[in-house]
Design a protein around this motif. Structure first.
Motif, PDB file in Angstrom:
ATOM      1  N   ARG A  30      55.060  46.339  47.464  1.00 52.48           N
ATOM      2  CA  ARG A  30      54.004  45.631  48.193  1.00 52.48           C
ATOM      3  C   ARG A  30      53.209  44.809  47.196  1.00 52.48           C
ATOM      4  O   ARG A  30      53.195  45.118  45.998  1.00 52.48           O
ATOM      5  CB  ARG A  30      53.068  46.629  48.894  1.00 52.48           C
ATOM      6  N   PRO A  31      52.522  43.763  47.652  1.00 57.38           N
ATOM      7  CA  PRO A  31      51.708  42.975  46.719  1.00 57.38           C
ATOM      8  C   PRO A  31      50.455  43.741  46.306  1.00 57.38           C
ATOM      9  O   PRO A  31      49.769  44.327  47.146  1.00 57.38           O
ATOM     10  CB  PRO A  31      51.354  41.722  47.523  1.00 57.38           C
ATOM     11  N   GLU A  32      50.173  43.743  45.020  1.00 56.68           N
ATOM     12  CA  GLU A  32      49.009  44.448  44.491  1.00 56.68           C
ATOM     13  C   GLU A  32      48.342  43.613  43.407  1.00 56.68           C
ATOM     14  O   GLU A  32      49.005  42.824  42.726  1.00 56.68           O
ATOM     15  CB  GLU A  32      49.414  45.798  43.869  1.00 56.68           C
ATOM     16  N   VAL A  33      47.049  43.825  43.229  1.00 59.90           N
ATOM     17  CA  VAL A  33      46.341  43.271  42.089  1.00 59.90           C
ATOM     18  C   VAL A  33      46.108  44.410  41.105  1.00 59.90           C
ATOM     19  O   VAL A  33      45.772  45.529  41.502  1.00 59.90           O
ATOM     20  CB  VAL A  33      45.008  42.600  42.505  1.00 59.90           C
ATOM     21  N   VAL A  34      46.342  44.125  39.839  1.00 59.00           N
ATOM     22  CA  VAL A  34      46.186  45.123  38.780  1.00 59.00           C
ATOM     23  C   VAL A  34      45.060  44.675  37.859  1.00 59.00           C
ATOM     24  O   VAL A  34      45.053  43.527  37.388  1.00 59.00           O
ATOM     25  CB  VAL A  34      47.490  45.281  37.967  1.00 59.00           C
ATOM     26  N   LEU A  35      44.109  45.556  37.620  1.00 59.21           N
ATOM     27  CA  LEU A  35      42.995  45.302  36.713  1.00 59.21           C
ATOM     28  C   LEU A  35      43.027  46.346  35.610  1.00 59.21           C
ATOM     29  O   LEU A  35      43.187  47.542  35.893  1.00 59.21           O
ATOM     30  CB  LEU A  35      41.656  45.376  37.456  1.00 59.21           C
ATOM     31  N   LYS A  36      42.858  45.906  34.362  1.00 59.29           N
ATOM     32  CA  LYS A  36      42.911  46.831  33.236  1.00 59.29           C
ATOM     33  C   LYS A  36      41.737  46.593  32.289  1.00 59.29           C
ATOM     34  O   LYS A  36      41.335  45.453  32.072  1.00 59.29           O
ATOM     35  CB  LYS A  36      44.220  46.690  32.461  1.00 59.29           C
ATOM     36  N   ILE A  37      41.231  47.684  31.744  1.00 59.93           N
ATOM     37  CA  ILE A  37      40.222  47.646  30.688  1.00 59.93           C
ATOM     38  C   ILE A  37      40.844  48.249  29.431  1.00 59.93           C
ATOM     39  O   ILE A  37      41.249  49.415  29.431  1.00 59.93           O
ATOM     40  CB  ILE A  37      38.956  48.432  31.076  1.00 59.93           C
ATOM     41  N   PHE A  38      40.916  47.452  28.379  1.00 57.75           N
ATOM     42  CA  PHE A  38      41.469  47.927  27.108  1.00 57.75           C
ATOM     43  C   PHE A  38      40.357  48.374  26.176  1.00 57.75           C
ATOM     44  O   PHE A  38      39.292  47.759  26.115  1.00 57.75           O
ATOM     45  CB  PHE A  38      42.261  46.805  26.430  1.00 57.75           C
ATOM     46  N   ASP A  39      40.620  49.462  25.433  1.00 57.74           N
ATOM     47  CA  ASP A  39      39.750  49.825  24.312  1.00 57.74           C
ATOM     48  C   ASP A  39      40.627  50.366  23.197  1.00 57.74           C
ATOM     49  O   ASP A  39      41.745  50.818  23.431  1.00 57.74           O
ATOM     50  CB  ASP A  39      38.671  50.829  24.723  1.00 57.74           C
ATOM     51  N   SER A  40      40.140  50.295  21.974  1.00 56.48           N
ATOM     52  CA  SER A  40      40.916  50.723  20.813  1.00 56.48           C
ATOM     53  C   SER A  40      40.525  52.123  20.360  1.00 56.48           C
ATOM     54  O   SER A  40      40.829  52.517  19.232  1.00 56.48           O
ATOM     55  CB  SER A  40      40.727  49.734  19.654  1.00 56.48           C
ATOM     56  N   GLY A  41      39.864  52.878  21.233  1.00 53.89           N
ATOM     57  CA  GLY A  41      39.516  54.258  20.905  1.00 53.89           C
ATOM     58  C   GLY A  41      40.744  55.152  20.897  1.00 53.89           C
ATOM     59  O   GLY A  41      41.834  54.753  21.316  1.00 53.89           O
ATOM     60  N   PRO A  42      40.608  56.386  20.413  1.00 57.93           N
ATOM     61  CA  PRO A  42      41.740  57.304  20.333  1.00 57.93           C
ATOM     62  C   PRO A  42      42.276  57.672  21.713  1.00 57.93           C
ATOM     63  O   PRO A  42      41.540  57.695  22.704  1.00 57.93           O
ATOM     64  CB  PRO A  42      41.157  58.527  19.606  1.00 57.93           C
ATOM     65  N   TRP A  43      43.571  57.945  21.758  1.00 52.03           N
ATOM     66  CA  TRP A  43      44.236  58.323  23.006  1.00 52.03           C
ATOM     67  C   TRP A  43      43.789  59.716  23.443  1.00 52.03           C
ATOM     68  O   TRP A  43      43.667  60.626  22.633  1.00 52.03           O
ATOM     69  CB  TRP A  43      45.742  58.296  22.818  1.00 52.03           C
ATOM     70  N   CYS A  98      45.649  38.065  53.520  1.00 54.42           N
ATOM     71  CA  CYS A  98      45.216  37.245  52.390  1.00 54.42           C
ATOM     72  C   CYS A  98      46.333  36.291  51.975  1.00 54.42           C
ATOM     73  O   CYS A  98      47.498  36.689  51.907  1.00 54.42           O
ATOM     74  CB  CYS A  98      44.851  38.126  51.199  1.00 54.42           C
ATOM     75  N   PRO A  99      45.990  35.048  51.675  1.00 54.29           N
ATOM     76  CA  PRO A  99      47.024  34.102  51.210  1.00 54.29           C
ATOM     77  C   PRO A  99      47.754  34.593  49.967  1.00 54.29           C
ATOM     78  O   PRO A  99      48.940  34.313  49.782  1.00 54.29           O
ATOM     79  CB  PRO A  99      46.219  32.830  50.926  1.00 54.29           C
ATOM     80  N   ALA A 100      47.056  35.353  49.124  1.00 51.27           N
ATOM     81  CA  ALA A 100      47.666  35.828  47.880  1.00 51.27           C
ATOM     82  C   ALA A 100      48.753  36.863  48.112  1.00 51.27           C
ATOM     83  O   ALA A 100      49.493  37.211  47.186  1.00 51.27           O
ATOM     84  CB  ALA A 100      46.585  36.412  46.971  1.00 51.27           C
ATOM     85  N   ALA A 101      48.869  37.379  49.361  1.00 49.31           N
ATOM     86  CA  ALA A 101      49.880  38.389  49.653  1.00 49.31           C
ATOM     87  C   ALA A 101      51.271  37.792  49.781  1.00 49.31           C
ATOM     88  O   ALA A 101      52.266  38.521  49.850  1.00 49.31           O
ATOM     89  CB  ALA A 101      49.519  39.140  50.935  1.00 49.31           C
ATOM     90  N   THR A 102      51.373  36.475  49.833  1.00 44.88           N
ATOM     91  CA  THR A 102      52.669  35.813  49.942  1.00 44.88           C
ATOM     92  C   THR A 102      53.353  35.770  48.583  1.00 44.88           C
ATOM     93  O   THR A 102      52.803  35.222  47.627  1.00 44.88           O
ATOM     94  CB  THR A 102      52.505  34.383  50.479  1.00 44.88           C
ATOM     95  N   MET A 103      54.528  36.359  48.514  1.00 48.82           N
ATOM     96  CA  MET A 103      55.250  36.399  47.240  1.00 48.82           C
ATOM     97  C   MET A 103      55.597  34.982  46.793  1.00 48.82           C
ATOM     98  O   MET A 103      56.095  34.177  47.581  1.00 48.82           O
ATOM     99  CB  MET A 103      56.519  37.228  47.380  1.00 48.82           C
ATOM    100  N   PRO A 104      55.334  34.664  45.548  1.00 49.40           N
ATOM    101  CA  PRO A 104      55.643  33.309  45.063  1.00 49.40           C
ATOM    102  C   PRO A 104      57.145  33.085  44.956  1.00 49.40           C
ATOM    103  O   PRO A 104      57.916  34.041  44.870  1.00 49.40           O
ATOM    104  CB  PRO A 104      54.975  33.269  43.687  1.00 49.40           C
TER     105      PRO A 104
END
Length: 277
Positions: free
Chosen positions: A102-115, A179-185
């Protein structure tokens, strides 16, 4: 099959929210202070506005990403600045679309702290008397109510002079069908997709790629045992111990993110090989 090693220099990383809607993968630096969460919220509102996402989903996404940004600042950096003096290693926010089932939006926050390993049951719950520490629990609840997901994984930074080891906390949210963005390019050609994957891998410090073309497909050797095949019927990547994963041609960004994640996991387990940085 003719072997090709290396390509032209990788392009700089975009920071235009509009690029998400047209299949881009922008990244934004976040300040190393308490305003990072506010800026992340503003970016989400802009991205979701470009995508035409409904108000309730936008509101919950801004709250969830705010919690992840705050968590990165407080726990990833201890409320202070990372040891590196360059922009690399500082917090970042990324966004892209993926298609899969299914169409999804992915948001990520990066940090360089320890795993920090996350338990299978999800975020640990703080004591009832605690005045803080519920950020990941909030992000989990806000994404789950919309049928989305959240999680963390090892990865490398995208901004700054060189890639830095760290982790990303992410949320995924389905894009409503209205949503228009749900249409696969329309998919890129296999060759265009392979070129884009190659450039994206290079921006993550994976510069010693080996590439072969022929018989209607491209094979990219990322490192020993880690390979990607790009053909008319999609993208296949293989990582030792993980098996193969098949994705559509329009999911080149997701394929790269999965491969980078697996390489970061391998580095953490077996040590980091030379990546040509």
């Amino acid at each position: 099959m003719d072997e090709v090693i290396g390509m032209t220099a990788a392009p700089s990383v975009s920071g235009d929210p509009h690029d998400v809607r047209i299949g881009g993968f922008p990244a934004w630096p976040l300040p190393l202070d308490a305003t990072g969460a506010r800026i992340a919220r503003s970016l989400v509102r802009t991205v979701f506005g470009e995508l035409g996402m409904p108000g309730e989903l936008t509101y919950d996404a801004t709250l969830a990403i705010s919690e992840l940004a705050t968590n990165a600042y407080v726990h990833g950096y201890g409320g202070g600045r990372p040891a590196t003096g360059s922009p690399a290693g500082r917090p970042e926010m990324w966004a892209y679309l993926r298609w899969g089932a299914r169409p999804e939006v992915v948001l990520k926050i990066f940090d360089s702290g320890p795993w920090r390993e996350m338990g299978a049951e999800g975020p640990s719950r703080p004591p009832l008397t605690a005045e803080s520490g519920r950020g990941l629990e909030v992000a989990h609840a806000l994404t789950a109510v919309h049928g989305g997901q959240w999680g963390t994984h090892r990865t490398w930074s995208r901004l700054g002079a060189r890639p830095v080891t760290g982790k990303a906390a992410f949320i995924t949210l389905p894009i409503p069908s209205r949503c228009p963005a749900a249409t696969m390019p329309l998919p890129r050609s296999p060759r265009e997709t392979a070129d884009r994957i190659h450039r994206l891998l290079e921006t993550r410090g994976l510069n010693r790629l080996q590439r072969t073309e022929g018989h209607g497909m491209t094979v990219i050797c990322v490192r020993a045992g880690v390979h990607m095949w790009v053909r008319e019927d999609g993208i296949l990547h293989y990582v030792p111990g993980r098996g193969g994963v098949r994705l559509a041609l329009c999911d080149g960004i997701e394929a790269v993110e999965q491969v980078v994640r697996h390489c970061a996991d391998l580095d953490a387990t077996y040590g980091s090989p030379e990546r040509g940085r």
